[in-house]
Structures are given as C-alpha cells and as structure tokens.
Design a protein around this motif. Structure first.
Motif, PDB file in Angstrom:
ATOM      1  N   ASN B  84       0.886  -1.080   0.018  1.00 36.27           N
ATOM      2  CA  ASN B  84       0.024  -0.087  -0.016  1.00 36.27           C
ATOM      3  C   ASN B  84       0.937   1.215  -0.080  1.00 36.27           C
ATOM      4  O   ASN B  84       1.271   1.952   0.758  1.00 36.27           O
ATOM      5  CB  ASN B  84      -1.008  -0.061   1.443  1.00 36.27           C
ATOM      6  CG  ASN B  84      -1.912   1.036   1.147  1.00 36.27           C
ATOM      7  OD1 ASN B  84      -2.123   1.673   0.208  1.00 36.27           O
ATOM      8  ND2 ASN B  84      -2.340   1.738   2.391  1.00 36.27           N
ATOM      9  N   PRO B  85       1.616   1.550  -0.987  1.00 35.94           N
ATOM     10  CA  PRO B  85       2.191   2.634  -1.123  1.00 35.94           C
ATOM     11  C   PRO B  85       2.180   4.115  -1.292  1.00 35.94           C
ATOM     12  O   PRO B  85       2.866   5.043  -1.051  1.00 35.94           O
ATOM     13  CB  PRO B  85       3.325   2.256  -2.326  1.00 35.94           C
ATOM     14  CG  PRO B  85       2.486   1.389  -3.267  1.00 35.94           C
ATOM     15  CD  PRO B  85       1.400   0.872  -2.295  1.00 35.94           C
ATOM     16  N   THR B  86       0.794   4.074  -1.548  1.00 40.18           N
ATOM     17  CA  THR B  86       0.150   5.588  -1.783  1.00 40.18           C
ATOM     18  C   THR B  86       0.274   6.274  -0.515  1.00 40.18           C
ATOM     19  O   THR B  86      -0.214   5.957   0.565  1.00 40.18           O
ATOM     20  CB  THR B  86      -1.290   5.612  -2.194  1.00 40.18           C
ATOM     21  OG1 THR B  86      -1.425   4.870  -3.552  1.00 40.18           O
ATOM     22  CG2 THR B  86      -1.865   7.079  -2.219  1.00 40.18           C
ATOM     23  N   ALA B  87       1.097   7.381  -0.384  1.00 43.94           N
ATOM     24  CA  ALA B  87       1.437   8.017   0.859  1.00 43.94           C
ATOM     25  C   ALA B  87       2.249   9.320   0.769  1.00 43.94           C
ATOM     26  O   ALA B  87       2.782   9.410  -0.410  1.00 43.94           O
ATOM     27  CB  ALA B  87       2.054   7.173   1.967  1.00 43.94           C
ATOM     28  N   PHE B  88       2.279  10.198   1.606  1.00 49.55           N
ATOM     29  CA  PHE B  88       3.304  11.021   1.743  1.00 49.55           C
ATOM     30  C   PHE B  88       4.421  10.910   2.550  1.00 49.55           C
ATOM     31  O   PHE B  88       4.285  10.326   3.348  1.00 49.55           O
ATOM     32  CB  PHE B  88       2.477  12.535   2.256  1.00 49.55           C
ATOM     33  CG  PHE B  88       3.113  13.782   2.335  1.00 49.55           C
ATOM     34  CD1 PHE B  88       3.533  14.698   3.396  1.00 49.55           C
ATOM     35  CD2 PHE B  88       3.508  14.331   1.087  1.00 49.55           C
ATOM     36  CE1 PHE B  88       3.901  15.806   3.188  1.00 49.55           C
ATOM     37  CE2 PHE B  88       4.120  15.357   0.722  1.00 49.55           C
ATOM     38  CZ  PHE B  88       4.213  16.417   2.006  1.00 49.55           C
ATOM     39  N   TYR B  89       5.478  11.109   1.724  1.00 47.81           N
ATOM     40  CA  TYR B  89       6.951  10.482   2.285  1.00 47.81           C
ATOM     41  C   TYR B  89       7.675  11.754   2.788  1.00 47.81           C
ATOM     42  O   TYR B  89       7.934  12.834   1.666  1.00 47.81           O
ATOM     43  CB  TYR B  89       7.586   9.794   1.316  1.00 47.81           C
ATOM     44  CG  TYR B  89       7.138   8.377   1.135  1.00 47.81           C
ATOM     45  CD1 TYR B  89       6.014   8.369   0.135  1.00 47.81           C
ATOM     46  CD2 TYR B  89       7.379   7.310   1.759  1.00 47.81           C
ATOM     47  CE1 TYR B  89       5.395   6.945  -0.244  1.00 47.81           C
ATOM     48  CE2 TYR B  89       6.597   6.263   1.753  1.00 47.81           C
ATOM     49  CZ  TYR B  89       5.583   5.912   0.892  1.00 47.81           C
ATOM     50  OH  TYR B  89       5.017   4.639   0.524  1.00 47.81           O
ATOM     51  N   LEU B  90       8.227  11.796   3.724  1.00 46.33           N
ATOM     52  CA  LEU B  90       9.008  13.126   4.299  1.00 46.33           C
ATOM     53  C   LEU B  90      10.379  12.478   4.825  1.00 46.33           C
ATOM     54  O   LEU B  90      10.562  11.357   5.423  1.00 46.33           O
ATOM     55  CB  LEU B  90       8.301  13.468   5.770  1.00 46.33           C
ATOM     56  CG  LEU B  90       7.054  14.471   5.268  1.00 46.33           C
ATOM     57  CD1 LEU B  90       6.237  14.473   6.764  1.00 46.33           C
ATOM     58  CD2 LEU B  90       7.392  15.761   4.847  1.00 46.33           C
ATOM     59  N   CYS B  91      11.438  13.233   4.299  1.00 47.13           N
ATOM     60  CA  CYS B  91      12.776  12.993   4.624  1.00 47.13           C
ATOM     61  C   CYS B  91      13.263  14.062   5.766  1.00 47.13           C
ATOM     62  O   CYS B  91      12.584  15.132   5.502  1.00 47.13           O
ATOM     63  CB  CYS B  91      13.814  13.097   3.461  1.00 47.13           C
ATOM     64  SG  CYS B  91      15.522  12.895   3.681  1.00 47.13           S
ATOM     65  N   ALA B  92      14.099  13.807   6.623  1.00 43.42           N
ATOM     66  CA  ALA B  92      14.853  14.559   7.686  1.00 43.42           C
ATOM     67  C   ALA B  92      15.932  14.419   8.112  1.00 43.42           C
ATOM     68  O   ALA B  92      16.510  13.143   7.674  1.00 43.42           O
ATOM     69  CB  ALA B  92      13.639  14.454   8.791  1.00 43.42           C
ATOM     70  N   SER B  93      16.569  15.332   8.468  1.00 42.78           N
ATOM     71  CA  SER B  93      17.969  15.109   8.914  1.00 42.78           C
ATOM     72  C   SER B  93      18.183  15.742  10.266  1.00 42.78           C
ATOM     73  O   SER B  93      17.325  16.639  10.814  1.00 42.78           O
ATOM     74  CB  SER B  93      18.988  15.673   7.956  1.00 42.78           C
ATOM     75  OG  SER B  93      19.076  17.193   7.909  1.00 42.78           O
ATOM     76  N   SER B  94      19.257  15.274  10.985  1.00 43.83           N
ATOM     77  CA  SER B  94      19.540  16.156  12.269  1.00 43.83           C
ATOM     78  C   SER B  94      21.133  15.851  12.401  1.00 43.83           C
ATOM     79  O   SER B  94      21.802  14.833  11.866  1.00 43.83           O
ATOM     80  CB  SER B  94      18.933  15.587  13.345  1.00 43.83           C
ATOM     81  OG  SER B  94      19.508  14.056  13.777  1.00 43.83           O
ATOM     82  N   GLY B  95      21.952  16.691  12.986  1.00 42.10           N
ATOM     83  CA  GLY B  95      23.318  16.716  13.133  1.00 42.10           C
ATOM     84  C   GLY B  95      23.757  16.448  14.461  1.00 42.10           C
ATOM     85  O   GLY B  95      22.623  16.600  15.587  1.00 42.10           O
TER      86      GLY B  95
END
Lengths: 112, 114
Positions: B84-95
């Motif tokens: 079920n791949p329909t979705a909103f995908y978010l990428c994030a980062s932290s240091g």
C-alpha cells in the motif's frame, strides 16, 4: 511502550480566539517533549520544545509547559491568526532509544 | 540557503513498479530519516541512517530499501513488495550539534499508485 496522545481534530476557531491543543504522553524516565507544525503542502518544522519538568517552551506566540505530574504538554496560544492554520504534532524522545515518538496530529482551522 | 531537498514533489506509479524518491541535504548533518505520513496518523519511521554506509530499519521497513553512499544523500526506493505505497513521504535530518529530537524536514514527496 512509549506513546503520545493528542486531541482529535479538526479544531476550528475564529481569529483572535484562545487556543489549546491537548497532548499527553506515556514514557519511562524523563523524555524531552516537542511540538512540530506542518503548514499545508509542506514538511514539518520544530515549533517548540521542553527537556525537563516545569520547563516552558515558547515560539511565535505559542507556549507549552512540561507537566510531569499530569504527563502533559498542552499547546496554547492567546490569540490565533488565520496563518496559524496547520497540523500540529506532539512528540517525545525517550532516553531509551533516542527516536521520536509521534502523536497523530491535530488539524487546526482558523476562520477570519 | 541550507536545507533538505526532496524530489519529485509528486509521483505516480503503476502497480508492480519500483520508484526511487530523492533526498539531499546541505546542512552537513550526520543523521537522516525517512518517514511515511498517512491521513489521520502520525509519522511512521521507515529507515534511518546515522552515518555513511550504515542504516537501520524503522517500524515499517518492509517493502522499502535505502542507501547511504554519501553524507548528503539518502534515497528511498519503494519496491513492488510494498502493498500500500500511496502516501506522503518525508525526509529529515539532524546533526550531532542538534539536540536530540530536533529534526529538519524536506517538503515531502506524494506518491500515488494508479
């Protein structure tokens, strides 16, 4: 396990109304607590945080106080604007694994 | 300006196809994350990476794959095994200099399976 519970939305208010979005948590130890905001069509951004009991986080007129006795971190703002319309996420990070645990989000709609 | 760039913003896929979502950051952050967001739900962690050439599964890794060959880049592949791949995908980062829990997010990629 650790969890975050937010009030269900949408929350609909008129401009200049007082806002409260409830957030309670379950966690062992002493988690840090966060509020993130997501404006329409965008990613999330950190709104405010608190790292220990009785700390108050504040930003852009929003405030939240870390209440350990009630395991709560409610978000408040004295006078909301139409531009505050967004989805607000409460989150915690526990000592155990340093990964964020997210609430389901609360959609806020401000009408002029 | 420093930030995280996700592309494409919108993507359509036919069933059975693999697709790759791009995530690039110029914040010099060590850690990167992929989250999935579905309506009415919080963010769910797919994969994360704390250092180049190393990554760990999150809560919903099945049907996804990642690589971390460069510090700046953390692409996510949605495979045909994801039911079920329909979705909103978010990428994030932290240091390392960021306090724990302070993540910087991209603007997201919306995937729709036709």
């Amino acid at each position: 396990g650790d969890s975050v519970t937010q009030m269900e939305g949408p929350v609909t208010l008129s401009e200049e109304a007082f806002l409260t979005i409830n957030c309670t948590y379950t966690a062992t130890g002493y988690p840090s607590l966060f509020w993130y905001v997501q404006y329409p069509g965008e990613g999330l951004q950190l709104l405010l945080k608190a790292t220990k009991a009785d700390d108050k986080g504040s930003n852009k007129g929003f405030e939240a106080t870390y209440r350990k006795e009630t395991t709560s971190f409610h978000l408040e703002k004295g006078s909301v604007q139409v531009s505050d319309s967004a989805v607000y996420f409460c989150a915690l990070i526990a000592d155990s694994n340093y990964q964020l645990i997210w609430g389901a989000g609360t959609k806020l709609i401000i009408k002029p | 300006d420093g930030g995280i760039t996700q592309s494409p913003k919108y993507l359509f896929r036919k069933e059975g196809q693999n697709v790759t979502l791009s995530c690039e950051q110029n914040l010099n952050h060590d850690a990167m994350y992929w989250y999935r967001q579905d309506p009415g739900q919080g963010l769910r962690l797919i994969y994360y990476s704390q250092i180049v050439n190393d990554f760990q599964k999150g809560d919903i890794a099945e049907g996804y794959s990642v690589s971390r060959e460069k510090k700046e880049s953390f692409p996510l592949t949605v495979t045909s095994a994801q039911k079920n791949p329909t979705a909103f995908y978010l990428c994030a980062s932290s240091g390392w200099t960021s306090a724990y829990g302070e993540l910087f997010f991209g603007e997201g990629s919306r995937l729709t399976v036709l």
